[in-house]
Design an enzyme around this catalytic site. Structure first.
Site, PDB file in Angstrom:
ATOM      1  NE  ARG A 110      -4.882  -1.388  -4.223  1.00  0.00           N
ATOM      2  CZ  ARG A 110      -4.519  -1.581  -3.169  1.00  0.00           C
ATOM      3  NH1 ARG A 110      -4.005  -0.560  -2.399  1.00  0.00           N
ATOM      4  NH2 ARG A 110      -4.754  -2.507  -2.684  1.00  0.00           N
ATOM      5  CG  ASP A 123      -2.032  -0.779   1.111  1.00  0.00           C
ATOM      6  OD1 ASP A 123      -2.484  -1.178  -0.137  1.00  0.00           O
ATOM      7  OD2 ASP A 123      -2.765  -1.012   2.132  1.00  0.00           O
TER       8      ASP A 123
HETATM    9  C1  FAD Z   1      -9.063  -0.660  -3.282  1.00  0.00           C
HETATM   10  C2  FAD Z   1      -8.516   0.581  -2.764  1.00  0.00           C
HETATM   11  C3  FAD Z   1      -7.145   0.706  -2.292  1.00  0.00           C
HETATM   12  C4  FAD Z   1      -6.800   2.002  -1.697  1.00  0.00           C
HETATM   13  N1  FAD Z   1      -5.336   1.908  -1.429  1.00  0.00           N
HETATM   14  C5  FAD Z   1      -4.959   3.215  -0.999  1.00  0.00           C
HETATM   15  C6  FAD Z   1      -3.509   3.285  -0.777  1.00  0.00           C
HETATM   16  O1  FAD Z   1      -2.794   2.404  -0.982  1.00  0.00           O
HETATM   17  N2  FAD Z   1      -3.109   4.594  -0.504  1.00  0.00           N
HETATM   18  C7  FAD Z   1      -3.767   5.776  -0.510  1.00  0.00           C
HETATM   19  O2  FAD Z   1      -3.378   6.622  -0.660  1.00  0.00           O
HETATM   20  N3  FAD Z   1      -4.998   5.826  -0.761  1.00  0.00           N
HETATM   21  C8  FAD Z   1      -5.833   4.242  -1.132  1.00  0.00           C
HETATM   22  N4  FAD Z   1      -7.007   4.331  -1.425  1.00  0.00           N
HETATM   23  C9  FAD Z   1      -7.928   5.310  -1.293  1.00  0.00           C
HETATM   24  C10 FAD Z   1      -8.127   6.509  -2.400  1.00  0.00           C
HETATM   25  O3  FAD Z   1      -6.871   6.945  -2.658  1.00  0.00           O
HETATM   26  C11 FAD Z   1      -9.196   7.526  -1.999  1.00  0.00           C
HETATM   27  O4  FAD Z   1      -9.050   8.073  -1.172  1.00  0.00           O
HETATM   28  C12 FAD Z   1     -10.622   6.843  -1.957  1.00  0.00           C
HETATM   29  O5  FAD Z   1     -10.854   5.536  -2.850  1.00  0.00           O
HETATM   30  C13 FAD Z   1     -11.439   7.925  -2.318  1.00  0.00           C
HETATM   31  O6  FAD Z   1     -11.324   8.281  -3.779  1.00  0.00           O
HETATM   32  P1  FAD Z   1     -12.360   7.779  -4.673  1.00  0.00           P
HETATM   33  O7  FAD Z   1     -11.499   7.511  -6.058  1.00  0.00           O
HETATM   34  O8  FAD Z   1     -13.277   6.738  -4.595  1.00  0.00           O
HETATM   35  O9  FAD Z   1     -12.996   9.109  -5.397  1.00  0.00           O
HETATM   36  P2  FAD Z   1     -14.088  10.391  -4.626  1.00  0.00           P
HETATM   37  O10 FAD Z   1     -13.978  11.353  -5.505  1.00  0.00           O
HETATM   38  O11 FAD Z   1     -13.210  10.566  -3.336  1.00  0.00           O
HETATM   39  O12 FAD Z   1     -15.209   9.373  -4.109  1.00  0.00           O
HETATM   40  C14 FAD Z   1     -16.229   9.254  -5.358  1.00  0.00           C
HETATM   41  C15 FAD Z   1     -17.462   8.661  -4.784  1.00  0.00           C
HETATM   42  O13 FAD Z   1     -17.414   7.576  -4.087  1.00  0.00           O
HETATM   43  C16 FAD Z   1     -18.469   7.534  -2.995  1.00  0.00           C
HETATM   44  N5  FAD Z   1     -17.511   7.207  -1.529  1.00  0.00           N
HETATM   45  C17 FAD Z   1     -16.337   7.188  -1.410  1.00  0.00           C
HETATM   46  N6  FAD Z   1     -16.343   6.973  -0.309  1.00  0.00           N
HETATM   47  C18 FAD Z   1     -17.322   6.501   0.202  1.00  0.00           C
HETATM   48  C19 FAD Z   1     -17.815   6.396   1.565  1.00  0.00           C
HETATM   49  N7  FAD Z   1     -17.073   5.803   2.535  1.00  0.00           N
HETATM   50  N8  FAD Z   1     -18.930   5.860   1.687  1.00  0.00           N
HETATM   51  C20 FAD Z   1     -19.943   5.861   0.742  1.00  0.00           C
HETATM   52  N9  FAD Z   1     -19.539   6.437  -0.632  1.00  0.00           N
HETATM   53  C21 FAD Z   1     -18.144   6.444  -0.614  1.00  0.00           C
HETATM   54  C22 FAD Z   1     -18.935   8.926  -2.989  1.00  0.00           C
HETATM   55  O14 FAD Z   1     -20.237   8.749  -3.671  1.00  0.00           O
HETATM   56  C23 FAD Z   1     -17.946   9.650  -3.765  1.00  0.00           C
HETATM   57  O15 FAD Z   1     -18.631  11.057  -4.302  1.00  0.00           O
HETATM   58  C24 FAD Z   1      -7.465   3.161  -1.861  1.00  0.00           C
HETATM   59  C25 FAD Z   1      -8.690   2.808  -2.332  1.00  0.00           C
HETATM   60  C26 FAD Z   1      -9.240   1.888  -3.024  1.00  0.00           C
HETATM   61  C27 FAD Z   1     -10.667   1.835  -3.778  1.00  0.00           C
END
Ligand code: FAD
Length: 298
Positions: A174, A125
């Protein structure tokens, strides 16, 4: 964001832990291996893969870091003995990066070696920008010896394009937006810039024939990624979609299944559930009604 939602975000950390636990359960698959595997098996039955993460970060003390490493090694064996479709995602600081680079390298090596025996896979990660250089260095050193290792690249970091271009061949990446609060000198801040960079990075992965895990819940961004997949005629064995357990993604997942695209759920579990749950609950756009509903119903 409404004033009410902002208010909920402020009071959330002030609520007693047992309250938070009531509505964190959708994001965390219990405390132990058995509970986590139950969630993984459910996902597998639904045609989804999983990646397990033992919650925790910034471990202090070499012995603690070794104990956590041993836990991950046991988890690899447990996954194998239960024939689950599931790999592991591990934070570098959880197994010693804050203590010493070479300790983290030794600990990752022992987990990756165990996973290699069973044809399983370990992803590093990505944490805050302080850890980007050593994490990439860890990945490159590990990748020289082992195929079953991958890394995460964050679309909000301006350096990521260069980082991805410098990764070794056959890399497994990823791409996510990035969760940490980074300085504007080093990171993109607007939704548009971050999404543009996400797509730029995805294109590089396709160009370089890297295996890529597309990790986002953003439906507009997912649609742009699907368009790119078509444009590049990307082979479905070269990418997968990933989402965090508990984020409602049913429609997107059904769409991926129809297209025969691989879907993997990131499944965290363990005793250190609190900080992770707070981060997830705060990201829920319906945070206000969500918290209220849970308070009233439990
Ligand atoms: C499989 C996976 C692994 C990850 N690994 C890392 C990592 O190693 N390092 C790192 O810095 N980040 C990691 N992340 C987190 C990532 O960087 C984002 O902070 C997180 O995924 C929110 O961004 P988004 O792409 O979903 O877009 P956003 O624009 O933040 O969200 C898009 C939409 O998703 C929905 N949503 C998001 N979260 C929620 C919630 N909790 N409940 C309900 N709806 C929600 C909302 O409708 C929002 O409008 C990971 C995310 C995923 C999916």
């Amino acid at each position: 964001m409404s004033i009410f939602n902002k208010f909920i975000i402020i009071i959330l950390p002030l609520l007693p832990k047992f309250f938070v636990k009531l509505f964190s359960s959708r994001y965390v698959a219990g405390n132990n291996f058995k509970q986590a595997l139950k969630t993984v098996k459910k996902l597998n039955l639904d045609g989804q893969s999983a990646t397990l993460d033992i919650l925790g970060e910034h471990t202090l003390g070499k012995n603690n870091a070794r104990d956590i490493t041993e836990k991950y090694i046991s988890l690899v064996k447990y996954i194998e003995s239960n024939k689950a479709d599931c790999n592991l995602s591990i934070k570098p600081s959880h197994i010693g990066l804050d203590i010493d680079y070479s300790l983290a390298l030794i600990n990752y090596t022992s987990i990756i070696k165990e996973a290699e025996k069973f044809n399983n896979f370990i992803r590093l990660d990505m944490e805050s920008s302080k850890a980007t250089d050593p994490t990439i260095r860890l990945y490159k050193e590990l990748k020289e010896q082992y195929e079953n290792v991958g890394i995460v690249i964050q679309a909000y970091l301006k350096r990521s394009e260069q980082d991805i271009l410098n990764l070794p061949k056959n890399s497994n990446i990823r791409i996510c937006k990035g969760i940490y609060n980074e300085n504007e000198n080093i990171s993109f801040k607007t939704y548009e810039e971050i999404n543009e960079n996400f797509l730029r990075l995805l294109k590089i992965c396709f160009d370089k024939n890297f295996y890529v895990a597309i990790a986002t819940h953003d439906i507009l961004l997912i649609n742009s990624c699907l368009k790119l997949i078509n444009e590049y005629n990307a082979k479905s064995e070269m990418f997968e979609f990933q989402y965090l357990l508990g984020v409602p993604m049913d429609n997107a997942i059904n769409n991926f299944k129809i297209k025969n695209y691989k879907v993997r759920s990131y499944v965290p579990f363990g005793k250190d559930w609190y900080d992770y749950s707070i981060r997830r609950i705060k990201e829920n756009p319906k945070i206000g009604t969500y918290v209220l509903k849970n308070l009233l119903h439990k």
